[in-house]
Scaffold this active site. Structure first.
Site, PDB file in Angstrom:
ATOM      1  N   ASP A  49       0.869  -1.169   0.000  1.00 13.06           N
ATOM      2  CA  ASP A  49       0.000   0.000   0.000  1.00 13.06           C
ATOM      3  C   ASP A  49       0.916   1.231   0.000  1.00 13.06           C
ATOM      4  O   ASP A  49       2.121   1.113   0.234  1.00 13.06           O
ATOM      5  CB  ASP A  49      -0.856  -0.064   1.280  1.00 13.06           C
ATOM      6  CG  ASP A  49      -1.611   1.211   1.540  1.00 13.06           C
ATOM      7  OD1 ASP A  49      -2.357   1.629   0.652  1.00 13.06           O
ATOM      8  OD2 ASP A  49      -1.442   1.795   2.629  1.00 13.06           O
ATOM      9  N   ASP A  51      -0.149   5.192   0.974  1.00 12.69           N
ATOM     10  CA  ASP A  51      -0.376   6.176   2.035  1.00 12.69           C
ATOM     11  C   ASP A  51      -0.367   5.532   3.413  1.00 12.69           C
ATOM     12  O   ASP A  51      -1.094   4.572   3.670  1.00 12.69           O
ATOM     13  CB  ASP A  51      -1.719   6.885   1.825  1.00 12.69           C
ATOM     14  CG  ASP A  51      -1.704   7.795   0.615  1.00 12.69           C
ATOM     15  OD1 ASP A  51      -0.838   8.673   0.543  1.00 12.69           O
ATOM     16  OD2 ASP A  51      -2.561   7.608  -0.273  1.00 12.69           O
ATOM     17  N   ALA A 165      -5.086   3.419  -3.033  1.00 11.14           N
ATOM     18  CA  ALA A 165      -6.378   4.072  -3.232  1.00 11.14           C
ATOM     19  C   ALA A 165      -6.215   5.584  -3.262  1.00 11.14           C
ATOM     20  O   ALA A 165      -7.189   6.319  -3.295  1.00 11.14           O
ATOM     21  CB  ALA A 165      -7.342   3.660  -2.125  1.00 11.14           C
ATOM     22  N   LYS A 213      -9.876  -3.260  -2.874  1.00 14.48           N
ATOM     23  CA  LYS A 213      -8.598  -3.575  -3.521  1.00 14.48           C
ATOM     24  C   LYS A 213      -8.605  -4.971  -4.147  1.00 14.48           C
ATOM     25  O   LYS A 213      -7.873  -5.228  -5.094  1.00 14.48           O
ATOM     26  CB  LYS A 213      -7.439  -3.384  -2.534  1.00 14.48           C
ATOM     27  CG  LYS A 213      -7.179  -1.909  -2.242  1.00 14.48           C
ATOM     28  CD  LYS A 213      -5.897  -1.646  -1.490  1.00 14.48           C
ATOM     29  CE  LYS A 213      -5.617  -0.129  -1.431  1.00 14.48           C
ATOM     30  NZ  LYS A 213      -4.355   0.191  -0.731  1.00 14.48           N
TER      31      LYS A 213
HETATM   32  O1  C5P Z   1      -2.454   4.459  -0.549  1.00 11.65           O
HETATM   33  P1  C5P Z   1      -3.705   4.144   0.241  1.00 11.65           P
HETATM   34  O2  C5P Z   1      -4.512   3.040  -0.372  1.00 11.65           O
HETATM   35  O3  C5P Z   1      -3.424   3.961   1.671  1.00 11.65           O
HETATM   36  O4  C5P Z   1      -4.577   5.509   0.094  1.00 11.65           O
HETATM   37  C1  C5P Z   1      -5.810   5.683   0.695  1.00 11.65           C
HETATM   38  C2  C5P Z   1      -5.762   6.528   1.934  1.00 11.65           C
HETATM   39  O5  C5P Z   1      -6.003   7.898   1.603  1.00 11.65           O
HETATM   40  C3  C5P Z   1      -6.871   6.122   2.857  1.00 11.65           C
HETATM   41  O6  C5P Z   1      -6.386   5.406   3.956  1.00 11.65           O
HETATM   42  C4  C5P Z   1      -7.571   7.419   3.283  1.00 11.65           C
HETATM   43  O7  C5P Z   1      -7.542   7.641   4.674  1.00 11.65           O
HETATM   44  C5  C5P Z   1      -6.828   8.511   2.572  1.00 11.65           C
HETATM   45  N1  C5P Z   1      -7.766   9.422   1.891  1.00 11.65           N
HETATM   46  C6  C5P Z   1      -7.616  10.774   2.062  1.00 11.65           C
HETATM   47  N2  C5P Z   1      -8.473  11.629   1.425  1.00 11.65           N
HETATM   48  C7  C5P Z   1      -9.431  11.155   0.624  1.00 11.65           C
HETATM   49  C8  C5P Z   1      -9.582   9.783   0.418  1.00 11.65           C
HETATM   50  C9  C5P Z   1      -8.710   8.931   1.080  1.00 11.65           C
HETATM   51  O8  C5P Z   1      -6.717  11.207   2.788  1.00 11.65           O
HETATM   52  N3  C5P Z   1     -10.243  12.011   0.027  1.00 11.65           N
HETATM   53 MG    MG Z   2      -2.801   3.215   3.449  1.00 11.78          MG
END
Ligand code: C5P
Ligand code: MG
Length: 297
Positions: A49, A51, A165, A213
Site C-alpha cells: 500500500d 499512504d 487508493a 482492492k
Molecule cells: O495508498 P492508500 O490506499 O493507503 O490511500 C488511501 C488513503 O487515503 C486512505 O487510507 C484514506 O484515509 C486517505 N484518503 C484521504 N483523502 C481522501 C480519500 C482517502 O486522505 N479524500
Molecule cells: Mg494506506
C-alpha cells in the site's frame, strides 16, 4: 506467547524482538520467512500500500499528508474546496478506521467519500503541470529507511507493486522526487485524466478505495506480467482492506503480511494481530520490512 524469543529473532532478525512488533504466531512467521528464503529472490514479489504504509503517518507530532491531502494547495484548489474536502475527511476518515463496523458496512460510504472528493477536484480544473510543485511544497514524507527498501528491491530485480487508493499521479511524483521510482516499480492507483490543455477532467478506470482492492487486484493481475511466476509475496499495508491486495496472485505459495498500526492503536490492536502476520505499532520506519527482506534475499 509474545515473551518467547526464538533463536531466529535473537540472532538472525533482531528487529523482530522490538516491543513495537506484535505477532499472533511467531512460529508461522519464522516458517514463512525460511520458506521464502529457500525459494530465493526469483520467486518473490512485494505488494505494498502507499499512504501511511510507505509514507509516514506523522512527523514531529504532525500528520503527514496522504496523496489526496497533498492536493490541498492553493496552486491547485481554492479555499472553499479545501474546506469541503476537510469536512469530508472529518466525516469519513473516522468511519474508515472504525473497528466496530465491518468492511461491508464501510464500503458504500468509502465510495461516497472518494466520489465526492474526486468531483470537487474535477470542478477545480487542476492543472497537470502544477502537481510537481504542489508535491515539492508539501510535507509528504516516506518512512525512515525507504531508500534501502526501494534500492534493495531494484538491485535484486524483485518487482514492487504499489497498490494505492490514493492519487496515482501524485504518488508517482512523490517517489520520483525521492529518487526511488526504479524500473521494478509497478503502480495500481487512481489516475487523473487530463484534457489536451492539461486540465483535470475525470479519473481513469474503476475507482479504487480502501475496501475494494480485491477487485482491483483481480482485474489488473493479467496485465502485470512481471509479477507472474513469483508465488511468494511480502505484503505491506496499514488498513485491513490492504490484505486483499495479493488476491490477484494466482497459485501463491507463501504470503507474509506486515501491518502498520498507526492510529487508534488500543481499539484496533486485536483485529490487526488477528489479521496480519506481523503488526508494527506506531513504527515510522521500514526497519522490520528491510530486516525481513535482508533475511530472505
Ligand atoms: O495508498 P492508500 O490506499 O493507503 O490511500 C488511501 C488513503 O487515503 C486512505 O487510507 C484514506 O484515509 C486517505 N484518503 C484521504 N483523502 C481522501 C480519500 C482517502 O486522505 N479524500
Ligand atoms: Mg494506506
Amino acid at each position: 506467547v509474545l515473551a518467547i524469543w526464538h533463536q531466529l529473532t535473537k540472532t538472525e532478525i533482531p528487529e523482530l524482538a522490538k516491543c513495537s512488533v506484535l505477532m499472533r504466531e511467531r512460529s508461522r512467521v519464522e516458517e514463512t520467512i525460511h520458506a521464502m528464503q529457500r525459494a530465493g529472490v526469483g520467486n518473490l514479489q512485494v505488494i505494498s500500500d502507499f499512504d501511511m504504509t510507505l509514507t509516514r503517518f506523522a512527523h514531529n507530532g504532525k500528520r503527514v499528508p496522504t496523496t489526496h491531502n497533498i492536493l490541498d494547495n492553493r496552486l491547485l484548489i481554492n479555499e472553499d474546496c479545501t474546506k469541503k474536502i476537510r469536512a469530508l475527511l472529518n466525516t469519513y476518515y473516522p468511519i474508515e478506521i472504525d473497528p466496530s463496523r465491518s468492511a461491508e458496512e464501510k464500503l458504500p460510504l468509502m465510495v461516497e467519500w472518494w466520489t465526492k472528493v474526486h468531483e470537487l477536484l474535477i470542478e477545480q480544473r487542476i492543472r497537470k503541470d502544477m502537481l510537481a510543485q504542489a508535491v515539492k511544497e508539501s510535507s509528504a514524507m516516506l518512512r525512515d529507511g525507504y531508500k534501502v527498501f526501494f534500492d534493495h528491491l531494484a538491485e535484486q530485480q524483485i518487482p514492487l507493486l504499489i497498490f494505492s487508493a490514493g492519487v496515482g499521479d501524485v504518488l508517482e511524483e512523490v517517489i520520483q522526487q525521492n529518487h526511488v521510482f526504479h524500473p521494478n516499480v509497478h503502480i495500481i492507483s487512481n489516475y487523473m485524466d487530463f484534457d489536451q490543455t492539461g486540465v483535470l477532467r475525470a479519473f481513469k478506470g474503476q475507482l479504487i478505495h480502501t475496501f475494494n482492492k480485491r477487485e482491483g487486484a483481480l482485474s489488473h493481475a493479467a496485465g502485470l506480467t512481471e509479477l507472474q511466476g513469483r508465488p511468494n509475496v511480502l505484503l505491506l499495508g496499514d488498513s485491513l482492506g490492504d490484505l486483499t491486495m495479493a488476491d490477484g496472485v494466482s497459485e501463491h505459495e507463501n504470503i507474509l503480511t506486515i501491518g502498520f498500526l498507526n492510529d487508534q492503536v488500543e481499539e484496533r490492536k486485536e483485529s490487526y494481530i488477528n489479521s496480519f502476520d506481523i503488526v508494527l505499532v506506531k513504527d515510522e520506519t521500514m526497519d522490520v520490512p528491510n530486516a525481513v527482506l535482508r533475511h530472505i534475499t
